[in-house]
Design a protein around this motif. Structure first.
Motif, PDB file in Angstrom:
ATOM      1  N   GLN A  43      31.557  72.252 -18.743  1.00  0.00           N
ATOM      2  CA  GLN A  43      32.383  73.145 -18.861  1.00  0.00           C
ATOM      3  C   GLN A  43      32.634  73.558 -20.363  1.00  0.00           C
ATOM      4  N   MET A  75      30.763  78.738 -13.338  1.00  0.00           N
ATOM      5  CA  MET A  75      30.541  79.115 -14.720  1.00  0.00           C
ATOM      6  C   MET A  75      29.674  80.172 -14.725  1.00  0.00           C
ATOM      7  N   THR A  80      28.683  82.585 -17.793  1.00  0.00           N
ATOM      8  CA  THR A  80      27.811  81.749 -18.645  1.00  0.00           C
ATOM      9  C   THR A  80      26.202  82.014 -18.337  1.00  0.00           C
TER      10      THR A  80
END
Length: 221
Positions: A43, A75, A80
């Protein structure tokens, strides 16, 4: 920047991490590269790398057992960047047919099936190309097809080791191909998620260029 190489008993972790550190150094990118399977560490990542070697079913089971699919989903949906390497790329598909039918992440279209190379025309029809597909093969793609290909030229070589490959995929998600008894997907991408069938960490300058591009990539979710 923190780059997390995901540890889920998928193998090939240290070499992927070391190549990423080298790519960051060459680009002048300040990057902390860590290997971890802890959700809290994932994370904290600015980049995620999922290596993989061995059987699709075993790697998929390892990822499931580690309970990491939900955090990867969340994510990457939030922006990401993600890079899958070899079986890590294959896990992005809808399913894999090695050791039975196993569900993948479903991030790209297609299934991962055993390759069926055609006879080697260069050697005559009596000789069939061997599996695994192992060694250096050329990369075929349109320059500018994806930001991760910047600085790589069509026809340059990358290092492959695999007997299974993506099939029935979406051509729009296939960035690179190679030839091995037929056309084989070599790189796929969709949104924040990309993957290479070849081993970037073993592909010398081509691999380091692609990893450097990944570290500087700003995809749109």
């Amino acid at each position: 920047m923190r780059v997390v190489v995901i540890d889920y008993n998928g193998g090939n972790l240290a070499s992927a991490a070391q190549a990423t550190r080298r790519a960051a150094q060459l680009r002048g990118v300040e990057a902390e590269v860590v290997i971890s399977g802890e959700e809290s560490v994932l994370q904290s990542a600015d980049r995620l790398i999922l290596p993989g070697q061995g059987a699709f079913a075993d790697c998929a089971h390892g990822l499931h057992q580690a309970g990491l699919q939900p955090v990867l989903e969340r994510m990457t949906q939030d922006g990401t960047p993600f890079l899958g390497i070899c079986v890590g790329m294959q896990l992005m598909a809808e399913s894999g047919l090695e050791h039975g039918c196993t569900e993948g992440l479903g991030w790209i279209k297609g299934e991962v099936a055993r390759m069926e190379p055609a006879p080697d025309e260069a050697a005559g029809t009596a000789r069939t190309l061997r599996l695994p597909h192992m060694g250096w093969n050329t990369l075929d793609f349109t320059p500018g097809a994806h930001p991760l290909t910047e600085g790589v030229q069509p026809g340059e070589h990358a290092y492959f080791v695999h007997s299974y490959a993506l099939r029935h995929g979406d051509p729009a998600e296939c960035v690179m191909t190679t030839q091995y008894g037929g056309q084989v997907p070599a790189m796929v991408a969709r949104g924040t998620r990309c993957g290479t069938q070849f081993h970037v960490e073993k592909s010398q300058e081509v691999g380091l260029t692609l990893l450097g591009n990944f570290l500087q990539w700003q995809p749109v979710p």
